[in-house]
Write a protein that holds these residues in place. Structure first.
Motif, PDB file in Angstrom:
ATOM      1  N   SER A  34       0.897  -1.314  -0.079  1.00  0.00           N
ATOM      2  CA  SER A  34      -0.124   0.042   0.052  1.00  0.00           C
ATOM      3  C   SER A  34       0.787   1.256   0.202  1.00  0.00           C
ATOM      4  O   SER A  34       0.454   2.241  -0.559  1.00  0.00           O
ATOM      5  N   THR A  35       2.102   1.243   0.632  1.00  0.00           N
ATOM      6  CA  THR A  35       2.885   2.427   0.672  1.00  0.00           C
ATOM      7  C   THR A  35       3.495   2.677  -0.712  1.00  0.00           C
ATOM      8  O   THR A  35       3.486   3.973  -1.174  1.00  0.00           O
ATOM      9  N   LYS A  36       4.083   1.740  -1.426  1.00  0.00           N
ATOM     10  CA  LYS A  36       4.489   1.870  -2.854  1.00  0.00           C
ATOM     11  C   LYS A  36       3.308   2.134  -3.691  1.00  0.00           C
ATOM     12  O   LYS A  36       3.505   3.345  -4.610  1.00  0.00           O
ATOM     13  N   LEU A  37       2.085   1.621  -3.835  1.00  0.00           N
ATOM     14  CA  LEU A  37       1.039   1.948  -4.476  1.00  0.00           C
ATOM     15  C   LEU A  37       0.494   3.623  -4.061  1.00  0.00           C
ATOM     16  O   LEU A  37       0.345   4.330  -5.141  1.00  0.00           O
ATOM     17  N   ALA A  38       0.649   3.968  -2.946  1.00  0.00           N
ATOM     18  CA  ALA A  38       0.301   5.290  -2.692  1.00  0.00           C
ATOM     19  C   ALA A  38       1.287   6.313  -3.016  1.00  0.00           C
ATOM     20  O   ALA A  38       0.701   7.192  -3.592  1.00  0.00           O
ATOM     21  N   ALA A  39       2.541   6.003  -3.042  1.00  0.00           N
ATOM     22  CA  ALA A  39       3.556   6.845  -3.649  1.00  0.00           C
ATOM     23  C   ALA A  39       3.289   7.133  -5.024  1.00  0.00           C
ATOM     24  O   ALA A  39       3.608   8.289  -5.686  1.00  0.00           O
ATOM     25  N   MET A  40       3.087   6.065  -5.951  1.00  0.00           N
ATOM     26  CA  MET A  40       2.628   6.321  -7.442  1.00  0.00           C
ATOM     27  C   MET A  40       1.606   7.148  -7.586  1.00  0.00           C
ATOM     28  O   MET A  40       1.463   7.833  -8.445  1.00  0.00           O
ATOM     29  N   SER A  43      -0.858   9.495  -2.997  1.00  0.00           N
ATOM     30  CA  SER A  43      -1.948   9.579  -1.830  1.00  0.00           C
ATOM     31  C   SER A  43      -1.196   8.725  -0.640  1.00  0.00           C
ATOM     32  O   SER A  43      -0.081   9.154  -0.488  1.00  0.00           O
ATOM     33  N   THR A  44      -1.970   8.362   0.238  1.00  0.00           N
ATOM     34  CA  THR A  44      -1.264   7.635   1.378  1.00  0.00           C
ATOM     35  C   THR A  44      -1.751   6.290   1.484  1.00  0.00           C
ATOM     36  O   THR A  44      -2.757   5.935   1.129  1.00  0.00           O
ATOM     37  N   ALA A  45      -1.006   5.550   2.152  1.00  0.00           N
ATOM     38  CA  ALA A  45      -1.067   4.200   2.503  1.00  0.00           C
ATOM     39  C   ALA A  45      -2.283   3.957   3.155  1.00  0.00           C
ATOM     40  O   ALA A  45      -3.092   2.847   3.078  1.00  0.00           O
ATOM     41  N   SER A  46      -2.567   4.692   4.349  1.00  0.00           N
ATOM     42  CA  SER A  46      -3.857   4.714   4.977  1.00  0.00           C
ATOM     43  C   SER A  46      -4.939   4.883   4.294  1.00  0.00           C
ATOM     44  O   SER A  46      -6.086   4.312   4.367  1.00  0.00           O
ATOM     45  N   GLN A  47      -4.936   6.021   3.335  1.00  0.00           N
ATOM     46  CA  GLN A  47      -6.089   5.953   2.682  1.00  0.00           C
ATOM     47  C   GLN A  47      -6.454   4.958   1.524  1.00  0.00           C
ATOM     48  O   GLN A  47      -7.793   4.553   1.443  1.00  0.00           O
ATOM     49  N   ILE A  48      -5.647   4.399   1.021  1.00  0.00           N
ATOM     50  CA  ILE A  48      -5.850   3.128   0.172  1.00  0.00           C
ATOM     51  C   ILE A  48      -6.262   2.084   0.830  1.00  0.00           C
ATOM     52  O   ILE A  48      -7.057   1.369   0.597  1.00  0.00           O
ATOM     53  N   ARG A  49      -5.668   1.814   2.167  1.00  0.00           N
ATOM     54  CA  ARG A  49      -6.317   0.621   3.128  1.00  0.00           C
ATOM     55  C   ARG A  49      -7.727   0.932   3.603  1.00  0.00           C
ATOM     56  O   ARG A  49      -8.710   0.087   3.569  1.00  0.00           O
ATOM     57  N   GLN A  50      -7.975   1.943   3.846  1.00  0.00           N
ATOM     58  CA  GLN A  50      -9.327   2.397   4.421  1.00  0.00           C
ATOM     59  C   GLN A  50     -10.596   2.286   3.083  1.00  0.00           C
ATOM     60  O   GLN A  50     -11.514   1.862   3.222  1.00  0.00           O
ATOM     61  N   ASP A  51     -10.031   2.577   2.055  1.00  0.00           N
ATOM     62  CA  ASP A  51     -10.953   2.681   0.943  1.00  0.00           C
ATOM     63  C   ASP A  51     -11.248   1.184   0.491  1.00  0.00           C
ATOM     64  O   ASP A  51     -12.250   0.799   0.323  1.00  0.00           O
ATOM     65  N   LEU A  52     -10.107   0.188   0.556  1.00  0.00           N
ATOM     66  CA  LEU A  52     -10.325  -1.085   0.170  1.00  0.00           C
ATOM     67  C   LEU A  52     -10.823  -1.873   1.215  1.00  0.00           C
ATOM     68  O   LEU A  52     -11.688  -2.832   0.907  1.00  0.00           O
ATOM     69  N   ASN A  53     -10.866  -1.347   2.780  1.00  0.00           N
ATOM     70  CA  ASN A  53     -11.602  -2.146   3.548  1.00  0.00           C
ATOM     71  C   ASN A  53     -12.901  -1.758   3.645  1.00  0.00           C
ATOM     72  O   ASN A  53     -13.698  -2.706   4.031  1.00  0.00           O
ATOM     73  N   CYS A  54     -13.469  -0.780   2.658  1.00  0.00           N
ATOM     74  CA  CYS A  54     -14.798  -0.691   2.655  1.00  0.00           C
ATOM     75  C   CYS A  54     -15.480  -1.883   1.763  1.00  0.00           C
ATOM     76  O   CYS A  54     -16.838  -2.383   2.110  1.00  0.00           O
ATOM     77  N   PHE A  55     -14.642  -2.500   1.332  1.00  0.00           N
ATOM     78  CA  PHE A  55     -15.039  -3.815   0.343  1.00  0.00           C
ATOM     79  C   PHE A  55     -14.588  -5.148   0.825  1.00  0.00           C
ATOM     80  O   PHE A  55     -14.421  -6.071   0.230  1.00  0.00           O
ATOM     81  N   GLY A  56     -14.157  -5.395   1.936  1.00  0.00           N
ATOM     82  CA  GLY A  56     -13.590  -6.271   2.578  1.00  0.00           C
ATOM     83  C   GLY A  56     -12.113  -6.329   2.927  1.00  0.00           C
ATOM     84  O   GLY A  56     -11.556  -7.232   3.708  1.00  0.00           O
TER      85      GLY A  56
END
Length: 213
Positions: A34-40, A43-56
């Motif tokens: 999530s850290t590398k994806l966020a850098a690309m 965004s932030t790793a936290s944002q990505i994890r929060q978004d994806l956690n909405c769907f499991g």
């Protein structure tokens, strides 16, 4: 599966995740944190994890995300494996660009017909589809299972034709005009695209950057 109450802000970020993951997959990259994806994505790793956690949530502790796996799951959430039959109304410059350059089949849609009022454009071909006169819309929609329309016409033109489209059973619209379909038909699913809004946002960002610099 998506949970009830997922915000539209999260939904609007999913296509961007899908696009970046598609690029990574095409490069042969199998996993990413999530850290590398966020850098690309700036965004932030936290944002990505929060978004994806909405769907499991789809990551594994100490592993990160499977690029191909996550791309597939987001595609399912977006409904890209389905195929909605779509027509385009307005074969002018904007309509021509949309018909010519978008890969509809990869985005959950199949463009089946194009309509235009201007007689000079009727009979021409876009994407291998012959442009038909807009007075044939009702008959075509009745004979085919069409659920979505792209509207690349002026606001006034949409105002005149929207009742006809709705009466034909079309409930979903990709709307490039400034006509407010949702205000008239509350059960319609509308994605409004305001190119001028995007350009003004760019103007603001340039101005802000110049003031800081």
């Amino acid at each position: 599966m998506p949970k009830e109450g997922v915000s539209i802000q999260v939904i609007r970020r999913l296509p961007r995740y899908y696009r970046y993951l598609s690029e990574l997959d095409s490069e042969g990259i199998e996993k990413i944190s999530s850290t590398k994806l966020a850098a690309m994505m700036n965004s932030t790793a936290s944002q990505i994890r929060q978004d994806l956690n909405c769907f499991g949530g789809f990551g594994q502790q100490g592993y990160g995300y499977s690029v191909a796996g996550l791309r597939t799951e987001i595609g399912k959430i977006l409904g890209l494996e389905q195929q909605h039959n779509m027509i385009l109304i307005g074969a002018g410059n904007l309509g021509k660009a949309i018909a010519t350059h978008l890969s509809f089949e990869k985005l959950g849609f199949k463009l089946t017909a194009i309509f235009e009022k201007d007689e000079k454009l009727v009979g021409t071909s876009l994407r291998g589809i012959e442009v038909m006169s807009d007075d044939k819309i009702e008959d075509y929609v009745k004979e085919n299972q069409i659920d979505t329309a792209i509207l690349t016409m002026p606001k006034e033109a949409v105002e005149k034709i929207i009742d006809k489209l709705y009466a034909c059973g079309i409930r979903s619209y990709w709307n490039f005009s400034h006509y407010d379909i949702s205000k008239k038909y509350l059960d319609a699913t509308v994605e409004n695209v305001h190119l001028s809004d995007s350009l003004m946002t760019l103007c603001y960002r340039i101005t802000e950057k110049n003031q800081i610099g």
